[in-house]
Design a protein around this motif. Structure first.
Motif, PDB file in Angstrom:
ATOM      1  N   SER A 123       4.809   0.074  -9.194  1.00  0.00           N
ATOM      2  CA  SER A 123       6.238  -0.167  -8.997  1.00  0.00           C
ATOM      3  C   SER A 123       6.378  -1.497  -8.277  1.00  0.00           C
ATOM      4  O   SER A 123       5.420  -1.999  -7.668  1.00  0.00           O
ATOM      5  CB  SER A 123       6.898   0.953  -8.192  1.00  0.00           C
ATOM      6  OG  SER A 123       6.430   0.950  -6.856  1.00  0.00           O
ATOM      7  N   LEU A 124       7.575  -2.074  -8.314  1.00  0.00           N
ATOM      8  CA  LEU A 124       7.773  -3.357  -7.650  1.00  0.00           C
ATOM      9  C   LEU A 124       7.597  -3.231  -6.145  1.00  0.00           C
ATOM     10  O   LEU A 124       7.046  -4.132  -5.495  1.00  0.00           O
ATOM     11  CB  LEU A 124       9.168  -3.908  -7.974  1.00  0.00           C
ATOM     12  CG  LEU A 124       9.383  -4.459  -9.385  1.00  0.00           C
ATOM     13  CD1 LEU A 124      10.754  -5.097  -9.503  1.00  0.00           C
ATOM     14  CD2 LEU A 124       8.301  -5.474  -9.735  1.00  0.00           C
ATOM     15  N   ALA A 125       8.065  -2.120  -5.566  1.00  0.00           N
ATOM     16  CA  ALA A 125       7.887  -1.917  -4.123  1.00  0.00           C
ATOM     17  C   ALA A 125       6.410  -1.848  -3.759  1.00  0.00           C
ATOM     18  O   ALA A 125       5.975  -2.420  -2.755  1.00  0.00           O
ATOM     19  CB  ALA A 125       8.608  -0.647  -3.690  1.00  0.00           C
ATOM     20  N   SER A 126       5.630  -1.165  -4.580  1.00  0.00           N
ATOM     21  CA  SER A 126       4.194  -1.070  -4.323  1.00  0.00           C
ATOM     22  C   SER A 126       3.525  -2.436  -4.441  1.00  0.00           C
ATOM     23  O   SER A 126       2.631  -2.767  -3.656  1.00  0.00           O
ATOM     24  CB  SER A 126       3.556  -0.090  -5.309  1.00  0.00           C
ATOM     25  OG  SER A 126       4.112   1.200  -5.182  1.00  0.00           O
ATOM     26  N   VAL A 127       3.962  -3.228  -5.412  1.00  0.00           N
ATOM     27  CA  VAL A 127       3.398  -4.562  -5.589  1.00  0.00           C
ATOM     28  C   VAL A 127       3.693  -5.431  -4.369  1.00  0.00           C
ATOM     29  O   VAL A 127       2.813  -6.144  -3.869  1.00  0.00           O
ATOM     30  CB  VAL A 127       3.956  -5.210  -6.872  1.00  0.00           C
ATOM     31  CG1 VAL A 127       3.559  -6.685  -6.941  1.00  0.00           C
ATOM     32  CG2 VAL A 127       3.440  -4.482  -8.098  1.00  0.00           C
ATOM     33  N   VAL A 128       4.925  -5.376  -3.873  1.00  0.00           N
ATOM     34  CA  VAL A 128       5.301  -6.162  -2.696  1.00  0.00           C
ATOM     35  C   VAL A 128       4.461  -5.753  -1.490  1.00  0.00           C
ATOM     36  O   VAL A 128       3.925  -6.599  -0.756  1.00  0.00           O
ATOM     37  CB  VAL A 128       6.801  -5.994  -2.396  1.00  0.00           C
ATOM     38  CG1 VAL A 128       7.145  -6.598  -1.034  1.00  0.00           C
ATOM     39  CG2 VAL A 128       7.642  -6.645  -3.476  1.00  0.00           C
ATOM     40  N   VAL A 129       4.330  -4.443  -1.260  1.00  0.00           N
ATOM     41  CA  VAL A 129       3.544  -3.952  -0.130  1.00  0.00           C
ATOM     42  C   VAL A 129       2.081  -4.359  -0.279  1.00  0.00           C
ATOM     43  O   VAL A 129       1.438  -4.823   0.678  1.00  0.00           O
ATOM     44  CB  VAL A 129       3.664  -2.420  -0.016  1.00  0.00           C
ATOM     45  CG1 VAL A 129       2.678  -1.877   1.016  1.00  0.00           C
ATOM     46  CG2 VAL A 129       5.087  -2.025   0.366  1.00  0.00           C
ATOM     47  N   ALA A 130       1.548  -4.212  -1.483  1.00  0.00           N
ATOM     48  CA  ALA A 130       0.139  -4.532  -1.717  1.00  0.00           C
ATOM     49  C   ALA A 130      -0.148  -6.011  -1.470  1.00  0.00           C
ATOM     50  O   ALA A 130      -1.167  -6.362  -0.858  1.00  0.00           O
ATOM     51  CB  ALA A 130      -0.246  -4.148  -3.147  1.00  0.00           C
ATOM     52  N   ILE A 131       0.746  -6.880  -1.929  1.00  0.00           N
ATOM     53  CA  ILE A 131       0.539  -8.316  -1.728  1.00  0.00           C
ATOM     54  C   ILE A 131       0.767  -8.692  -0.273  1.00  0.00           C
ATOM     55  O   ILE A 131       0.001  -9.469   0.312  1.00  0.00           O
ATOM     56  CB  ILE A 131       1.469  -9.125  -2.651  1.00  0.00           C
ATOM     57  CG1 ILE A 131       1.136  -8.842  -4.116  1.00  0.00           C
ATOM     58  CG2 ILE A 131       1.349 -10.616  -2.364  1.00  0.00           C
ATOM     59  CD1 ILE A 131       2.098  -9.489  -5.098  1.00  0.00           C
ATOM     60  N   GLY A 132       1.816  -8.147   0.337  1.00  0.00           N
ATOM     61  CA  GLY A 132       2.119  -8.471   1.729  1.00  0.00           C
ATOM     62  C   GLY A 132       1.032  -8.038   2.696  1.00  0.00           C
ATOM     63  O   GLY A 132       0.678  -8.768   3.628  1.00  0.00           O
ATOM     64  N   VAL A 133       0.454  -6.873   2.461  1.00  0.00           N
ATOM     65  CA  VAL A 133      -0.608  -6.373   3.335  1.00  0.00           C
ATOM     66  C   VAL A 133      -1.846  -7.261   3.257  1.00  0.00           C
ATOM     67  O   VAL A 133      -2.561  -7.443   4.248  1.00  0.00           O
ATOM     68  CB  VAL A 133      -0.963  -4.915   2.953  1.00  0.00           C
ATOM     69  CG1 VAL A 133      -2.266  -4.478   3.615  1.00  0.00           C
ATOM     70  CG2 VAL A 133       0.165  -3.975   3.364  1.00  0.00           C
ATOM     71  N   GLY A 134      -2.091  -7.838   2.090  1.00  0.00           N
ATOM     72  CA  GLY A 134      -3.263  -8.688   1.949  1.00  0.00           C
ATOM     73  C   GLY A 134      -3.054 -10.128   2.382  1.00  0.00           C
ATOM     74  O   GLY A 134      -4.032 -10.874   2.543  1.00  0.00           O
TER      75      GLY A 134
END
Length: 276
Positions: free
Chosen positions: A136-147
């Motif tokens: 999902s877009l929210a998951s993508v944002v979280v995944a990129i932001g965390v890294g």
């Protein structure tokens, strides 16, 4: 205004602004220019570009308008890039400010945590988080932001450590200010210039990672993305290469424009670092 004038005097600055402005205009006007569903079938399959006035860039292998997908894909890329960059800068600023001002055990603990995240490549970490959280877009944002937060954390830490040694910090303490107020209200605003530049780099990297995840089918399947457009076009790459080339060119323009803007912003914020 002074920074803006310096930015516009730089060739990289106005080229970056023009490219970013074009992508932003596409994203903002997508719902007005192409109000329907960009994934709806609107014509014959694999119509070549510039053959039909109703489909300027042709259609894909299912008969969906390529230009409509390109405009709506700009929304996804910009929203993910901006949101992921904001998340990374927010986390990094918090960690870097606390570590840089307090020092001691707090600095050691937070920097070891930062190093632990830096040992894992950003794309691999994003890939692992997406598999856990779901596409999902929210998951993508979280995944990129965390890294992506360790970079801003290190930059802010270095700036805060340098500023915390100034004499006026002791004056703030004598006035009864707590460390949090001094660090975040007094020192942090003076340390944000390099962070602002780093935000452009983070946003460009986020667009690339989101496109790669979409290419692998790990982004939101209900939202059109430039990466998913490339993935759809690879099945007919020999007969309709433009289906992958057009969104690929859009990604290149967006990332290059943001990178040029970041480079020009570095010079505008600190003229002494201009090109030799």
């Amino acid at each position: 205004m002074r920074v803006l004038r310096r930015l516009l005097r730089d060739r990289n600055g106005w080229l970056g602004l023009a490219g970013v402005g074009l992508v932003v205009l596409m994203a903002l006007s997508a719902g007005w220019v192409f109000p329907g569903d960009p994934l709806a079938i609107t014509g014959p399959a694999q119509l070549p570009p510039f053959q039909d006035p109703a489909h300027w860039l042709g259609t894909d292998r299912l008969g969906r308008d390529v230009l409509a997908q390109l405009f709506h894909g700009a929304r996804v890329s910009l929203s993910v890039g901006a949101a992921a960059a904001a998340m990374a800068i927010g986390i990094g600023t918090l960690v870097g400010t606390v570590a840089g001002f307090l020092g001691g055990w707090a600095d050691e603990a937070l920097m070891r945590l930062t190093e632990a995240f830096q040992t894992v490549p950003s794309f691999v970490l994003a890939l692992a988080l997406i598999l856990v959280l779901g596409p999902s877009l929210a998951s993508v944002v979280v995944a990129i932001g965390v890294g992506a937060w360790p970079g801003p954390a290190r930059v802010v830490r270095a700036e805060i450590m340098a500023l915390s040694r100034r004499d006026y910090v002791d004056a703030y303490r004598c006035m009864g200010m707590g460390w949090g107020e001094i660090a975040f209200a007094k020192l942090l605003p003076n340390a944000l210039a390099p962070v602002l530049v780093l935000a452009t780099v983070t946003a460009a990297a986020a667009i690339l990672i989101e496109s790669a995840l979409a290419f692998l089918g790990l982004s939101d399947p209900n939202r059109v993305s430039w990466g998913s457009m490339i993935a759809d076009g690879r099945a007919v790459l020999r007969t309709a290469w433009t289906l992958s080339a057009i969104p690929g060119l859009a990604i290149a323009v967006a990332v290059l424009s943001i990178s040029l803007l970041g480079e020009a912003l570095t010079v505008a914020l600190d003229p002494r670092r201009g090109r030799r």
